[in-house]
Design an enzyme around this catalytic site. Structure first.
Site, PDB file in Angstrom:
ATOM      1  N   GLU A 251      -5.560  -8.579   1.060  1.00 30.73           N
ATOM      2  CA  GLU A 251      -6.194  -8.131   2.300  1.00 30.73           C
ATOM      3  C   GLU A 251      -7.668  -7.861   2.042  1.00 30.73           C
ATOM      4  OE1 GLU A 251      -4.415  -4.928   4.529  1.00 30.73           O
ATOM      5  OE2 GLU A 251      -2.377  -5.605   4.097  1.00 30.73           O
TER       6      GLU A 251
ATOM      7  N   GLU B 105       0.802  -1.224   0.000  1.00 32.38           N
ATOM      8  CA  GLU B 105       0.000   0.000   0.000  1.00 32.38           C
ATOM      9  C   GLU B 105       0.838   1.279   0.000  1.00 32.38           C
ATOM     10  OE1 GLU B 105      -2.929   0.013   3.116  1.00 32.38           O
ATOM     11  OE2 GLU B 105      -3.954  -1.748   2.330  1.00 32.38           O
TER      12      GLU B 105
HETATM   13  C1  FCB Z   1      -4.267  -2.117   5.631  1.00 30.50           C
HETATM   14  C2  FCB Z   1      -2.877  -2.449   6.104  1.00 30.50           C
HETATM   15  C3  FCB Z   1      -2.850  -3.507   7.168  1.00 30.50           C
HETATM   16  C4  FCB Z   1      -3.964  -3.313   8.178  1.00 30.50           C
HETATM   17  C5  FCB Z   1      -5.286  -3.192   7.472  1.00 30.50           C
HETATM   18  C6  FCB Z   1      -6.463  -3.052   8.400  1.00 30.50           C
HETATM   19  O1  FCB Z   1      -4.271  -0.842   5.116  1.00 30.50           O
HETATM   20  O2  FCB Z   1      -2.087  -2.889   5.031  1.00 30.50           O
HETATM   21  O3  FCB Z   1      -1.589  -3.478   7.781  1.00 30.50           O
HETATM   22  O4  FCB Z   1      -3.704  -2.209   8.955  1.00 30.50           O
HETATM   23  O5  FCB Z   1      -5.252  -2.083   6.609  1.00 30.50           O
END
Ligand code: FCB
Length: 496
Positions: A403, A222
């Site tokens: 994620e 990210e």
């Molecule tokens: C993302 C991050 C991860 C965690 C989630 C909830 O942005 O990559 O580390 O904090 O959010």
């Protein structure tokens, strides 16, 4: 660059102050659901709370070799902040600065995974995981961010990777999940172009040590969050509020990504590599042309800045124009940079949490219920829109979701269970949306829940619980939440 002073503060705490309830914008009229650059929304996949994978009418089977996974990152779970020669990272500095983290929490101990990794590997096996995404802590490998490798740091990841293979779980390793060595921050951090080269050197050490034992590498987690939270809102390390610096940092992060891709190729290894982008579908908040235009530019900053540069070798013209030719980023782009940034990748990692609704004035609005994370709107169709958009706009590059998840108010009951039904509903609906994208031809090969374990959620400390597995921090006891039992069944059925 006026736009930068009020824009792009979506993540976490910042959103609550900026957002307007969308009803206030729209009255009772239904919101236009055409996403800018996303080619339109499909009808909502209605949640059916009683459905299980065994109901033939609603069962959705995934491809036979689908990579069911879960994700973590080093600073959020490892603890052992001073163990085995680890250096300091900017998150050590930041979390130890009074007032930065809720309740004054730090990652010093976290989920104590550095000591308990073997137990955690067994839990992954019990869950039935086929893929585990973790990150490597740069300051464990190079305590000062440069120079010789710290063997004890590398040995930890060797043990972890071996343990995954022993249990039949494919390792997926992120090289950088925000824990920059503090010594490099002291030289200017990501504002310093040289740090991109330092990153490639670090990546080479890690590739040489772990090589083909890690079949999939992810470069930078990210980059947008580093830009927005680290350099615009300042509620992440290094805690800056400097829009001009922020986009120079974006460029250097992209450059670092490209240099690491080339470093992997230079080793001759056979592993695959790609970036990990959090993508937010940006929808107009109403049906005016002004909202559509605002959403389009928002999409440039949220998505195309990263996607276009990595996948097509161009920064989006609207974003560059908005930044201005006198911006540090635009002035910082050198001749070959975009060739480096767009070095061919093998797969793209997508992280999806929330849509963004953009109002005519360029603000943001809420349309859907939020989770305990006030920046997150729960909208499963946004997963479908994001995945199909990437395939439509950038071609059939293999995708992995690295994620997806939400925080829920989990409590360990007297009977030893954790009833996180909200997480089950959320994951089921998002998996169905992903399944719909696969059925329409999106080459999605794996899906990783954020997160395997409850952990240190950055500025929120330990208050938000994102794990499939509950961590009782005083004892470090792990307990499968209801969602973990459910996910185990999903994996066993290969269906949701
Ligand atoms: C993302 C991050 C991860 C965690 C989630 C909830 O942005 O990559 O580390 O904090 O959010």
């Amino acid at each position: 660059m006026s736009i930068l002073t009020r824009r792009h503060l979506l993540r976490r705490a910042a959103l609550s102050a900026a957002a307007t309830p969308v009803g206030a914008v729209l009255g009772t009229t239904a919101l236009a659901t055409t996403a800018t650059g996303l080619g339109g929304c499909q009808p909502t996949d209605q949640a059916d709370d009683t459905a299980t994978a065994s109901d033939p009418a609603t069962r959705r089977s995934f491809p036979p070799d689908f990579g069911w996974g879960a994700a973590t990152s080093a600073y959020q779970i490892e603890g052992a902040a001073k163990e085995d020669g680890r250096g300091e990272s900017i998150w050590d500095t930041f979390s130890h600065t009074p007032g930065r983290i809720r309740n004054g929490d730090t990652g010093d101990v976290a989920a104590d995974h550095y000591q308990r990794y073997a137990e955690d590997l067994d839990l992954m096996r019990d869950l039935g995981l086929r893929s585990y995404r973790f990150s490597i802590s740069w300051p464990r490998i190079q305590p000062d961010g440069t120079g010789a490798a710290n063997r004890r740091g590398l040995d930890f990841y060797r043990r972890l990777v071996d343990g995954l293979h022993e249990r039949g779980i494919a390792p997926m390793a992120t090289l950088f999940h925000w824990d920059l060595p503090q010594s490099l921050q002291d030289t200017g951090g990501w504002e310093n172009r040289d740090v991109a080269q330092r990153f490639a050197d670090y990546a080479t050490i890690v590739f040489d040590a772990l090589g083909d034992r890690v079949p999939v590498w992810l470069t930078i987690n990210e980059p947008k969050t580093v830009v927005q939270n680290g350099y615009l809102s300042g509620h992440h390390a290094p805690g800056r509020q400097d829009p001009d610096a922020a986009y120079l940092v974006a460029h250097h992060l992209q450059l670092a990504h490209g240099l690491a891709v080339r470093a992997l190729r230079a080793t001759g290894g056979t592993s695959r590599i790609g970036p990990a982008f959090n993508l937010h579908p940006c929808y107009p908040g109403d049906d005016t042309a002004a909202a559509a235009a605002a959403a389009r530019l928002y999409d440039g900053y949220e998505n195309r800045l990263y996607l276009d540069s990595a996948l097509t070798g161009n920064y989006p013209a609207d974003v560059l124009a908005d930044l201005g030719s006198d911006s540090r980023m635009v002035r910082g782009i050198r001749d070959d940079d975009l060739d480096i940034i767009s070095s061919p990748i093998d797969l793209l990692a997508v992280q999806y949490y929330t849509p963004i609704y953009v109002t005519a004035s360029g603000g943001t609005a809420h349309r859907w219920p939020t989770s305990e994370a006030d920046w997150q709107q729960i909208y499963p169709d946004g997963m479908y829109d994001t995945l199909t958009r990437v395939t439509r706009d950038y071609g059939p590059i293999p995708l992995t979701v690295t994620e997806n998840g939400l925080p829920t108010p989990d409590v360990l009951g007297a009977d030893g269970t954790v009833a996180d039904d909200g997480r089950v509903t959320y994951l089921r609906d998002h998996l169905r949306a992903a399944h719909r994208a696969i059925a329409e031809g999106v080459p999605l090969e794996s899906f990783h829940v954020w997160s395997l374990l409850d952990n240190f959620e950055w500025a929120e400390g330990y208050e938000q619980r994102w794990g499939l597995i509950y961590v009782d921090y005083p004892t470090q006891r792990r307990v499968f939440k209801r969602s973990a039992h459910w996910y185990r069944q999903v994996i066993a059925d290969n269906a949701v």
